[in-house]
Design a protein around this motif. Structure first.
Motif, PDB file in Angstrom:
ATOM      1  N   TYR A 156       0.835  -1.198   0.000  1.00 26.07           N
ATOM      2  CA  TYR A 156       0.000   0.000   0.000  1.00 26.07           C
ATOM      3  C   TYR A 156       0.874   1.254   0.000  1.00 26.07           C
ATOM      4  O   TYR A 156       0.747   2.136  -0.858  1.00 26.07           O
ATOM      5  CB  TYR A 156      -0.903  -0.053   1.235  1.00 26.07           C
ATOM      6  CG  TYR A 156      -1.895   1.064   1.396  1.00 26.07           C
ATOM      7  CD1 TYR A 156      -2.478   1.678   0.303  1.00 26.07           C
ATOM      8  CD2 TYR A 156      -2.277   1.487   2.661  1.00 26.07           C
ATOM      9  CE1 TYR A 156      -3.405   2.679   0.467  1.00 26.07           C
ATOM     10  CE2 TYR A 156      -3.214   2.487   2.840  1.00 26.07           C
ATOM     11  CZ  TYR A 156      -3.764   3.087   1.737  1.00 26.07           C
ATOM     12  OH  TYR A 156      -4.685   4.081   1.916  1.00 26.07           O
ATOM     13  N   VAL A 157       1.832   1.286   0.938  1.00 26.23           N
ATOM     14  CA  VAL A 157       2.716   2.452   1.038  1.00 26.23           C
ATOM     15  C   VAL A 157       3.522   2.612  -0.252  1.00 26.23           C
ATOM     16  O   VAL A 157       3.628   3.707  -0.813  1.00 26.23           O
ATOM     17  CB  VAL A 157       3.659   2.299   2.254  1.00 26.23           C
ATOM     18  CG1 VAL A 157       4.715   3.382   2.248  1.00 26.23           C
ATOM     19  CG2 VAL A 157       2.859   2.335   3.543  1.00 26.23           C
ATOM     20  N   GLY A 158       4.076   1.502  -0.750  1.00 26.17           N
ATOM     21  CA  GLY A 158       4.868   1.550  -1.979  1.00 26.17           C
ATOM     22  C   GLY A 158       4.038   2.009  -3.164  1.00 26.17           C
ATOM     23  O   GLY A 158       4.460   2.852  -3.948  1.00 26.17           O
ATOM     24  N   GLY A 159       2.840   1.453  -3.276  1.00 26.18           N
ATOM     25  CA  GLY A 159       1.986   1.770  -4.422  1.00 26.18           C
ATOM     26  C   GLY A 159       1.594   3.232  -4.463  1.00 26.18           C
ATOM     27  O   GLY A 159       1.632   3.869  -5.518  1.00 26.18           O
ATOM     28  N   ILE A 160       1.229   3.789  -3.298  1.00 31.67           N
ATOM     29  CA  ILE A 160       0.830   5.193  -3.264  1.00 31.67           C
ATOM     30  C   ILE A 160       2.024   6.083  -3.611  1.00 31.67           C
ATOM     31  O   ILE A 160       1.909   7.040  -4.367  1.00 31.67           O
ATOM     32  CB  ILE A 160       0.268   5.574  -1.868  1.00 31.67           C
ATOM     33  CG1 ILE A 160      -0.998   4.795  -1.569  1.00 31.67           C
ATOM     34  CG2 ILE A 160       0.031   7.070  -1.767  1.00 31.67           C
ATOM     35  CD1 ILE A 160      -2.226   5.267  -2.288  1.00 31.67           C
ATOM     36  N   SER A 161       3.215   5.741  -3.100  1.00 32.55           N
ATOM     37  CA  SER A 161       4.378   6.573  -3.367  1.00 32.55           C
ATOM     38  C   SER A 161       4.865   6.399  -4.793  1.00 32.55           C
ATOM     39  O   SER A 161       5.459   7.307  -5.364  1.00 32.55           O
ATOM     40  CB  SER A 161       5.520   6.221  -2.413  1.00 32.55           C
ATOM     41  OG  SER A 161       5.031   6.118  -1.118  1.00 32.55           O
ATOM     42  N   GLY A 162       4.617   5.217  -5.361  1.00 28.71           N
ATOM     43  CA  GLY A 162       5.042   4.979  -6.738  1.00 28.71           C
ATOM     44  C   GLY A 162       4.352   5.915  -7.709  1.00 28.71           C
ATOM     45  O   GLY A 162       4.924   6.309  -8.728  1.00 28.71           O
ATOM     46  N   GLY A 163       3.121   6.312  -7.367  1.00 25.80           N
ATOM     47  CA  GLY A 163       2.391   7.257  -8.203  1.00 25.80           C
ATOM     48  C   GLY A 163       3.185   8.539  -8.411  1.00 25.80           C
ATOM     49  O   GLY A 163       3.074   9.199  -9.444  1.00 25.80           O
ATOM     50  N   LEU A 164       4.024   8.860  -7.435  1.00 30.44           N
ATOM     51  CA  LEU A 164       4.864  10.059  -7.508  1.00 30.44           C
ATOM     52  C   LEU A 164       5.806   9.989  -8.700  1.00 30.44           C
ATOM     53  O   LEU A 164       6.065  10.991  -9.363  1.00 30.44           O
ATOM     54  CB  LEU A 164       5.660  10.166  -6.203  1.00 30.44           C
ATOM     55  CG  LEU A 164       6.809  11.161  -6.163  1.00 30.44           C
ATOM     56  CD1 LEU A 164       6.255  12.562  -6.087  1.00 30.44           C
ATOM     57  CD2 LEU A 164       7.704  10.879  -4.978  1.00 30.44           C
ATOM     58  N   VAL A 165       6.323   8.776  -8.962  1.00 27.43           N
ATOM     59  CA  VAL A 165       7.323   8.640 -10.018  1.00 27.43           C
ATOM     60  C   VAL A 165       6.740   9.014 -11.368  1.00 27.43           C
ATOM     61  O   VAL A 165       7.292   9.858 -12.083  1.00 27.43           O
ATOM     62  CB  VAL A 165       7.899   7.209 -10.040  1.00 27.43           C
ATOM     63  CG1 VAL A 165       8.898   7.057 -11.160  1.00 27.43           C
ATOM     64  CG2 VAL A 165       8.521   6.874  -8.708  1.00 27.43           C
ATOM     65  N   SER A 166       5.583   8.407 -11.714  1.00 21.70           N
ATOM     66  CA  SER A 166       5.028   8.719 -13.028  1.00 21.70           C
ATOM     67  C   SER A 166       4.502  10.145 -13.066  1.00 21.70           C
ATOM     68  O   SER A 166       4.575  10.817 -14.089  1.00 21.70           O
ATOM     69  CB  SER A 166       3.943   7.715 -13.419  1.00 21.70           C
ATOM     70  OG  SER A 166       2.926   7.681 -12.457  1.00 21.70           O
ATOM     71  N   ALA A 167       3.991  10.631 -11.926  1.00 22.02           N
ATOM     72  CA  ALA A 167       3.497  12.012 -11.892  1.00 22.02           C
ATOM     73  C   ALA A 167       4.648  12.986 -12.122  1.00 22.02           C
ATOM     74  O   ALA A 167       4.532  13.941 -12.886  1.00 22.02           O
ATOM     75  CB  ALA A 167       2.808  12.304 -10.565  1.00 22.02           C
ATOM     76  N   SER A 168       5.783  12.753 -11.478  1.00 21.53           N
ATOM     77  CA  SER A 168       6.900  13.696 -11.576  1.00 21.53           C
ATOM     78  C   SER A 168       7.601  13.592 -12.915  1.00 21.53           C
ATOM     79  O   SER A 168       8.004  14.599 -13.490  1.00 21.53           O
ATOM     80  CB  SER A 168       7.952  13.407 -10.508  1.00 21.53           C
ATOM     81  OG  SER A 168       7.374  13.370  -9.255  1.00 21.53           O
ATOM     82  N   LEU A 169       7.803  12.373 -13.393  1.00 25.49           N
ATOM     83  CA  LEU A 169       8.687  12.218 -14.536  1.00 25.49           C
ATOM     84  C   LEU A 169       7.979  12.261 -15.877  1.00 25.49           C
ATOM     85  O   LEU A 169       8.539  12.754 -16.850  1.00 25.49           O
ATOM     86  CB  LEU A 169       9.485  10.916 -14.402  1.00 25.49           C
ATOM     87  CG  LEU A 169      10.401  10.869 -13.167  1.00 25.49           C
ATOM     88  CD1 LEU A 169      11.228   9.615 -13.171  1.00 25.49           C
ATOM     89  CD2 LEU A 169      11.293  12.102 -13.094  1.00 25.49           C
ATOM     90  N   ILE A 170       6.747  11.731 -15.959  1.00 25.59           N
ATOM     91  CA  ILE A 170       6.085  11.807 -17.263  1.00 25.59           C
ATOM     92  C   ILE A 170       4.756  12.551 -17.201  1.00 25.59           C
ATOM     93  O   ILE A 170       4.028  12.605 -18.180  1.00 25.59           O
ATOM     94  CB  ILE A 170       5.868  10.405 -17.882  1.00 25.59           C
ATOM     95  CG1 ILE A 170       5.349   9.423 -16.853  1.00 25.59           C
ATOM     96  CG2 ILE A 170       7.148   9.876 -18.494  1.00 25.59           C
ATOM     97  CD1 ILE A 170       5.106   8.052 -17.410  1.00 25.59           C
ATOM     98  N   GLY A 171       4.448  13.139 -16.055  1.00 26.84           N
ATOM     99  CA  GLY A 171       3.271  13.995 -15.990  1.00 26.84           C
ATOM    100  C   GLY A 171       1.956  13.242 -16.015  1.00 26.84           C
ATOM    101  O   GLY A 171       0.926  13.798 -16.351  1.00 26.84           O
ATOM    102  N   ILE A 172       1.990  11.959 -15.682  1.00 27.49           N
ATOM    103  CA  ILE A 172       0.743  11.183 -15.650  1.00 27.49           C
ATOM    104  C   ILE A 172       0.512  10.700 -14.226  1.00 27.49           C
ATOM    105  O   ILE A 172       1.291   9.920 -13.698  1.00 27.49           O
ATOM    106  CB  ILE A 172       0.828   9.971 -16.594  1.00 27.49           C
ATOM    107  CG1 ILE A 172       1.051  10.444 -18.015  1.00 27.49           C
ATOM    108  CG2 ILE A 172      -0.427   9.134 -16.497  1.00 27.49           C
ATOM    109  CD1 ILE A 172       1.407   9.341 -18.966  1.00 27.49           C
ATOM    110  N   PRO A 173      -0.548  11.154 -13.561  1.00 24.69           N
ATOM    111  CA  PRO A 173      -0.788  10.690 -12.200  1.00 24.69           C
ATOM    112  C   PRO A 173      -1.288   9.252 -12.253  1.00 24.69           C
ATOM    113  O   PRO A 173      -2.240   8.956 -12.961  1.00 24.69           O
ATOM    114  CB  PRO A 173      -1.879  11.628 -11.696  1.00 24.69           C
ATOM    115  CG  PRO A 173      -2.564  12.112 -12.916  1.00 24.69           C
ATOM    116  CD  PRO A 173      -1.601  12.041 -14.050  1.00 24.69           C
ATOM    117  N   GLY A 174      -0.612   8.369 -11.536  1.00 24.46           N
ATOM    118  CA  GLY A 174      -1.025   6.973 -11.559  1.00 24.46           C
ATOM    119  C   GLY A 174      -2.330   6.760 -10.830  1.00 24.46           C
ATOM    120  O   GLY A 174      -3.106   5.869 -11.156  1.00 24.46           O
ATOM    121  N   THR A 175      -2.611   7.579  -9.828  1.00 25.75           N
ATOM    122  CA  THR A 175      -3.821   7.416  -9.025  1.00 25.75           C
ATOM    123  C   THR A 175      -4.424   8.792  -8.763  1.00 25.75           C
ATOM    124  O   THR A 175      -3.732   9.803  -8.890  1.00 25.75           O
ATOM    125  CB  THR A 175      -3.490   6.806  -7.650  1.00 25.75           C
ATOM    126  OG1 THR A 175      -2.547   7.659  -7.004  1.00 25.75           O
ATOM    127  CG2 THR A 175      -2.905   5.424  -7.785  1.00 25.75           C
TER     128      THR A 175
END
Lengths: 321, 505
Positions: B65-84
């Motif tokens: 859960y913690v990993g998944g929520i924070s992982g959204g940060l990666v795609s949001a920051s780097l390719i501008g797509i919010p995962g969640t």
């Protein structure tokens, strides 16, 4: 030499492929995993009961029995998925009697007759609850106060479901009216009760149990014919002179038109699961009774439940057909 | 104390620690891939946990859960797509910062804010859970309706583009949320005869559609050039260490955000997107440099990320606490974890604390450890993540689209949702072309159904009277705050535009 080996290999592979591509006759059924569609989210009563019997069915069928949750529109979307599935027995449905309510209130256009009912399976009880600070301690108290103040007390119910029908029946038997507020989901209604936003509601016994044991809610009555094994101290509504009933009873359905031997195989696998002592024990742990019914018994049961609900829907003006 | 020490011993046992690291990593990976989510990570692993003892299974699930929520940060920051939905506003500043050539800093700041937000919420989980849960119970239909009003007010205020367009987008979102069965009477609306629409549009496919397709197309316009100029040399480690200590600089912002995040996470059944938007809005309202918001503001990233990670702890409160609900999980992931409880034969509920306090403490400790592991893994992986950005667009874009399509299907096991993804992709494209902000549309769509349900329920309870909205104290306070906030943010953006005009930009 190598050429010959290759030719033989190709031939063998082709035969194998063909054998796999042509759907196996009923004699070999099942040749691939069977999907049980749960029309609700994981973790609810439907889901948990299905995950248990799936493990037992796997043993007798020799293929994985996979639980697939397809939620939405109070179960309609999952029902439609099986209704429109190829009738080969690889996609089946685990649904309770809300199937009739959805039809009668105009949400769906199919009845249980549009499926092949395999068998009635587990059942569990529902209870009427009030908050711990409520002045009510029996249904008689509720009747007395509700008669004095019609339309006053807030009763929450799950619209368009068995819960809705059961509550309407109860109020009409009590001959009282309340301020009916729709709210889907047992836990949202319990939360509402704890927060004082509603005065009385009906939920599945399983949902109410933790709050009953902790003293946060009071249970005024069990909505079944007989007292519950898990709540021997609480009287039924019928004992308190209110002729109303609300059961969560699950039924296993296959699409209409599946081959009769596949139907028979499904039923016998389901029966051996439902009658296994280990499963009965596992069901008891979640306050559910494993009540397998044979083909004729199942059809009689569905007919009588459907007719009862149809009469109720007409009586209360929620019949939309 | 003894309970706590035993719990720590449990969590630091090698097997359990390995599971936590593995869980966070897997969650991070799935969260980082647009289209795959924390919900999916947890859903995939639940069957695996059958074979584990609950003392091992639940730390694993919490780490995912913690990993998944924070992982959204990666795609949001780097390719501008919010995962969640929980990282929607993160995109505004993180992605801008990446485009300014500071991807390491964007990731570092986000991870640091997530770490501190997560840790703070773990503390809140232990200390504040019972009073917060009690407070949340006081929210009835009137209060929820006003809370939604506040969110809508914020949404149009933070987007910073034309306000009229913002409101129009919000209204369109609200309209789209009406597709499907109405939440009170179960009557179908605007389904055009498709039974698949009877529950409305699925949220996640709509979300990734809105953001992904437009981003991919604009990426394609850039042709072979990579998304960012990764040519400058940067040290990820330096960025991460530096940003870890940037947070104290914004201590009060961080404190406000975290408290808000935890509190919002506590409300049962409220979308996580709400925490992200409200926290971002208050960060902007209190910021020293509100005009920088949306252009790579450090405060913006902290506001958004600390908020959503604080909300993860908050969302666990209803799941675990004494008084409250269980089963009205804060979000879809906690709903799954709730199911896992039942499958492991543990009855979640008000009694869990009393009968199983050891077990609950283990979950708390695991939650704490998982947040630290998350930061370390972000640090270790971000170099690879950033490298992946130099993949040519003609390879990256199709892969992203494929993942999004698979993700859309996997949410509810329906092919129909892939079409929903495509439809919303086209809507998103049109919005970008006409320069209409996407966020109000998204929030209207995600929160619309709940808003309608609470509003209509309120009217049924009050028998048609609007008066209780103004006579109930919490509801009144929320309405006043929304009015003030709208006025303030409007003046703020007017001023910011003036400043920009003056500097000749």
């Amino acid at each position: 030499m190598t050429k010959r080996v290759m030719t033989i290999t190709v031939a063998v592979l082709t035969v194998l492929l063909l054998a796999l591509a042509v759907p196996g006759g009923a004699a070999t059924w099942p040749v691939k995993p069977i999907e049980v569609i749960i029309p609700y989210a994981p973790g609810g009563g439907s889901d948990v009961t299905a995950r248990i019997f799936a493990r037992y069915m796997e043993k007798s069928l020799g293929q994985p029995v996979v639980i697939v949750n397809i939620e939405g529109a109070q179960g309609k979307i999952g029902e439609m998925e099986v209704l429109n599935a190829r009738p080969d027995g690889y996609k089946i449905l685990w649904q309770h009697h809300v199937l009739h309510c959805l039809y009668l209130t105009g949400v769906t256009n199919h009845t249980w007759k549009d499926f092949t009912p395999i068998a009635v399976g587990g059942k569990s009880d529902n209870v009427v609850i009030v908050g711990k600070n409520s002045p009510w301690n029996s249904m008689a108290d509720v009747v007395r106060d509700a008669k004095a103040k019609p339309e006053h007390f807030v009763m929450e119910f799950a619209p368009g479901t068995t819960n809705h029908f059961g509550v309407l029946q109860m109020l009409s038997e009590m001959n009282v009216t309340m301020n009916m507020v729709p709210k889907s989901g047992d836990n949202p209604r319990i939360t509402s009760l704890l927060g004082g936003h509603c005065d009385i509601t009906a939920v599945a016994m399983n949902s109410a149990m933790p709050f009953y044991k902790s003293g946060d809610v009071k249970i005024l009555g069990v909505m079944s014919k007989d007292r519950s094994k898990w709540l021997p101290e609480v009287p039924t509504l019928m004992e308190q002179g209110i002729n109303a009933e609300l059961l969560n009873e699950y039924v296993l359905y296959a699409p209409k038109g599946i081959p009769s031997d596949v139907e028979a195989k499904l039923r016998s696998a389901f029966k051996s699961a439902m009658t296994s002592p280990e499963l009965i024990k596992e069901y008891e742990a979640i306050a559910t009774v494993a009540n397998f019914m044979d083909k004729q018994e199942t059809i009689d049961r569905l007919t009588s439940i459907f007719n009862g609900y149809e009469a109720l829907a007409k009586q209360f003006g929620i019949y939309r057909k | 104390m003894e309970v706590l020490l035993t719990a720590i011993a449990h969590v630091f046992n090698p097997v359990s620690l390995l599971l936590i690291v593995g869980g966070v990593f897997f969650g991070l990976l799935l969260g980082a891939i647009p289209g795959l989510t924390a919900t999916m990570a947890v859903g995939l692993i639940i069957p695996v946990t059958f074979g584990l003892a609950p003392e091992l299974a639940f730390p694993l699930l919490v780490s995912l859960y913690v990993g998944g929520i924070s992982g959204g940060l990666v795609s949001a920051s780097l390719i501008g797509i919010p995962g969640t939905p929980s990282s929607v506003t993160t995109v505004f500043d993180s992605y801008s910062m990446t485009k300014n050539g500071q991807p390491g800093r964007a990731l570092g700041l986000g991870s640091a804010a997530s770490l501190w937000g997560g840790l703070a919420s773990a503390v809140a989980l232990v200390t504040l859970a019972p009073p917060l849960a009690k407070f949340a119970l006081r929210f009835g239909p009137f209060e929820f309706t006003s809370l939604f009003l506040l969110t809508f007010a914020c949404v149009t205020a933070v987007t910073g583009e034309s306000r009229v367009k913002g409101y129009l987008a919000l209204l369109l979102g609200l309209f789209l949320s009406m597709v499907g069965m109405d939440p009170i009477n179960g009557i179908e609306r605007f389904t055009l005869g498709y039974y698949q629409l009877s529950a409305g549009f699925s949220q996640l496919p709509a979300l990734i559609g809105l953001f992904t397709l437009s981003e991919v197309v604009s990426g394609a316009k850039r042709g072979k050039k990579p998304t960012i100029i990764a040519a400058q040399r940067f040290s990820v480690v330096k960025d991460f260490i530096e940003t870890l200590f940037v947070i104290p600089k914004y201590f009060f912002l961080f404190l406000r955000t975290t408290i808000m995040g935890v509190a919002i996470g506590t409300f049962p059944g409220i979308g996580p997107g709400l925490a992200n938007v409200l926290c971002y809005a208050q960060a902007k309202a209190g910021a020293k440099h509100p005009e920088l918001f949306g252009k790579g503001s450090e405060e913006g990233i902290i506001g958004a990320e600390a908020g959503n990670n604080a909300a993860t702890g908050g969302a666990l409160i209803p799941l675990l606490t004494l008084v409250l609900t269980l089963g009205v999980p804060g979000d879809t992931v906690t709903a799954l974890i709730l199911g896992a409880f039942m499958l492991h034969g543990i009855q979640p509920g008000p009694l869990l604390f009393r009968t199983n306090s050891q077990f609950v403490t283990i979950i708390f400790v695991a939650f704490f450890v998982a947040n630290i592991v998350m930061w370390l893994l972000q640090l270790a992986c971000s170099k690879i993540f950033i490298k992946a950005l130099s993949t040519p667009v003609y390879i990256l874009a199709p892969v992203i689209l494929l993942f999004c399509a698979v993700g859309s299907f996997a949410i509810n096991n329906r092919v129909f949702d892939i079409w929903v993804f495509v439809l919303f992709g086209l809507i998103g494209l049109a919005f970008i072309v006409f320069r209409v902000p996407l966020l109000p549309l998204l929030m209207g769509l995600i929160l619309g159904k709940n808003f309608e349900k609470e509003f209509r329920t309120a009217l049924i309870v009050s028998k048609g009277s609007l008066a209780p909205f103004f006579t109930r104290p919490i509801s009144l306070a929320l309405i006043i705050i929304s009015v003030l906030l709208v006025i303030y943010l409007t003046r703020l953006s007017a001023r910011a535009q003036k400043t920009l005009a003056n500097t000749g930009k």
